[in-house]
Write a protein that holds these residues in place. Structure first.
Motif, PDB file in Angstrom:
ATOM      1  N   SER A  77       0.819  -1.098  -0.096  1.00 32.99           N
ATOM      2  CA  SER A  77      -0.106  -0.068  -0.176  1.00 32.99           C
ATOM      3  C   SER A  77       0.781   1.183  -0.065  1.00 32.99           C
ATOM      4  N   LEU A  78       2.121   1.160   0.598  1.00 27.07           N
ATOM      5  CA  LEU A  78       2.959   2.405   0.415  1.00 27.07           C
ATOM      6  C   LEU A  78       3.627   2.295  -0.829  1.00 27.07           C
ATOM      7  N   ALA A 247     -11.670  -0.190  -7.065  1.00 25.10           N
ATOM      8  CA  ALA A 247     -10.197   0.338  -7.653  1.00 25.10           C
ATOM      9  C   ALA A 247      -9.283  -0.311  -6.637  1.00 25.10           C
ATOM     10  N   LEU A 248      -9.413  -0.265  -5.254  1.00 29.06           N
ATOM     11  CA  LEU A 248      -8.703  -0.905  -4.262  1.00 29.06           C
ATOM     12  C   LEU A 248      -8.414  -2.372  -4.433  1.00 29.06           C
ATOM     13  N   GLY A 249      -9.407  -3.196  -4.841  1.00 28.94           N
ATOM     14  CA  GLY A 249      -9.255  -4.434  -5.157  1.00 28.94           C
ATOM     15  C   GLY A 249      -8.323  -4.594  -6.601  1.00 28.94           C
ATOM     16  N   ALA A 254      -3.065  -6.161  -8.480  1.00 32.74           N
ATOM     17  CA  ALA A 254      -1.798  -5.695  -9.140  1.00 32.74           C
ATOM     18  C   ALA A 254      -0.697  -5.657  -8.267  1.00 32.74           C
ATOM     19  N   GLY A 255      -0.747  -5.760  -6.903  1.00 27.25           N
ATOM     20  CA  GLY A 255       0.423  -5.444  -6.296  1.00 27.25           C
ATOM     21  C   GLY A 255       0.625  -4.229  -6.113  1.00 27.25           C
ATOM     22  N   ASP A 260      -0.685   5.173  -6.207  1.00 27.05           N
ATOM     23  CA  ASP A 260       0.212   4.983  -7.584  1.00 27.05           C
ATOM     24  C   ASP A 260      -0.990   4.847  -8.623  1.00 27.05           C
ATOM     25  N   LEU A 261      -1.978   4.210  -8.710  1.00 30.26           N
ATOM     26  CA  LEU A 261      -2.819   3.704  -9.491  1.00 30.26           C
ATOM     27  C   LEU A 261      -4.037   4.755  -9.611  1.00 30.26           C
TER      28      LEU A 261
END
Lengths: 285, 105
Positions: A77-78, A247-249, A254-255, A260-261
């Motif tokens: 997540s970072l 979007a979180l899923g 995508a790891g 960033d996404l």
């Protein structure tokens, strides 16, 4: 006495009092935050904690992100490429205590702050990242790493550093040991009975400990009433709500870090509100 | 058979355990479902309901607080720390003792 994170003329907003006393200086006084995320497994602690830390850093604060969960999560997540960022063996040394027992401590000459400076991984927006150290297998002995991590928790960098912690899921020891640095505990709760039950247990644990502020974030909410249900169901004051966000899923699959996404998606916006709400909480007496 | 379900937080351990337990129960097997999680929610997934699930946790907590005796044997444990769930499944909360006294196995 005051320390500043950078020169007063360039950024007068960020003035960190060494103690929480009043100051006579002009400008808004921002007290560095110490926040720890707790909650049921899968509630979204790591996702929110990682985004929280990066948003705080993007606002100009020095941030140390601490992952106390032996399962990886916060690195993703970072957006830090290193998923195992525990202290190396050389950072920790053993010694014999008064009773002749073998103990671990930071290497002679090292303190918590110098250990962070030397070993915490550099992440996006200048976030520094340190982990408990992961389990590598049945015979992997990580006592040394874990002891070193504990010594850093006992001697965290002070003035000017905000601390954002991601604690293990569940209800066992987070308040008493791993999260002892926190001024604010954020309990992440989904609007489900099991998640709220966990939130209630954590609230009870907090009442028994020398508890700082404990607040709840309603995560993955779908209905307008979910946030209020979570607050009532846990008996905790609501810090804010984060909407259910596919979007979180996608980011998880995508790891990649959500920021960033989808830096301006609904989750990122909600976490920005959480940062602001936490700041006003920690600044109130 | 004896099945243990493990995995990362939020990956679906509790839900999977509950569905396996009730499916076996429906097929006529005698099933004992053990909740070994320090944050025990298996009762909810089995369909026991929130209140009964929380009651089992409070009985378990009473042991840590010294207000409730430890179980003397396995049958006593399943009796006192357990409850009947749907499809004939017996649930027992068996999380580890947090601060064992010296000599406690």
């Amino acid at each position: 006495m005051l320390l500043t994170s950078r020169s007063l003329d360039s950024s007068p907003r960020y003035v960190f009092p060494v103690t929480s006393g009043q100051t006579g200086l002009p400008g808004r006084i921002v007290r560095a935050m110490r926040v720890a995320f707790v909650g049921k497994g899968g509630a979204g602690k790591s996702s929110l904690a990682g985004s929280f830390a990066r948003i705080l850093a993007s606002q100009g604060e020095r941030v140390l992100a601490l992952d106390s969960d032996p399962m990886p999560g916060m690195a993703f997540s970072l957006g830090v490429p290193q998923t195992d960022a525990g202290l190396p063996d050389e950072a920790v040394e053993d010694y014999e205590d008064d009773q002749g027992r073998r103990r671990w401590r930071l290497r002679t000459g090292m303190t918590g702050p110098t250990t962070v400076e030397q070993y915490a991984v550099r992440g996006p927006q200048g976030v520094r990242f340190l982990q408990l150290g992961k389990a590598h297998g049945p015979r992997w002995d990580n006592t040394r790493q874990h002891a070193g991590f504990q010594r850093v928790l006992d001697d965290l960098p002070g003035a000017g550093w905000s601390i954002v912690g991601d604690l293990p899921g569940g209800t066992r020891q987070p308040f008493l040991t791993w999260g002892r640095y926190a001024r604010t505990f954020v309990v992440v709760v989904e609007p489900t009975p099991a998640s709220m039950l966990t939130g209630r247990r954590l609230a009870r644990l907090a009442a028994g400990a020398d508890a700082p502020r404990v607040v709840v974030v309603a995560n993955k909410v779908r209905d307008p009433g979910d946030a209020e249900r979570v607050s009532q169901g846990t008996g905790l004051p609501l810090l804010g709500a984060v909407p259910f966000d596919p979007a979180l899923g996608d980011a998880d699959r995508a790891g990649r870090a959500l920021l960033d996404l989808h830096p301006d998606g609904p989750t990122a916006q909600a976490v920005r509100s959480l940062v602001a709400a936490t700041r006003s909480q920690e600044e109130s007496p | 058979m004896k099945i243990a379900v493990v995995g990362k937080g939020g990956s679906g351990k509790t839900t999977t355990s509950a569905v396996i337990a009730r499916t076996l129960g429906r097929d006529g097997h005698a099933v004992l479902a053990l909740d070994c999680d320090s944050n025990p929610n298996l009762g909810i997934s089995l369909g026991l309901g929130e209140q009964a699930t929380e009651h089992l946790v409070s009985v378990r907590d009473a042991v840590d607080a010294g207000e409730q005796e430890h179980a003397s044997d396995a049958d006593d444990l399943v009796e006192r720390f357990g409850a009947d769930a749907p499809d004939g499944v017996r649930l027992a909360v068996v999380t580890a003792i947090q601060n064992p006294q010296p000599g406690c196995p």
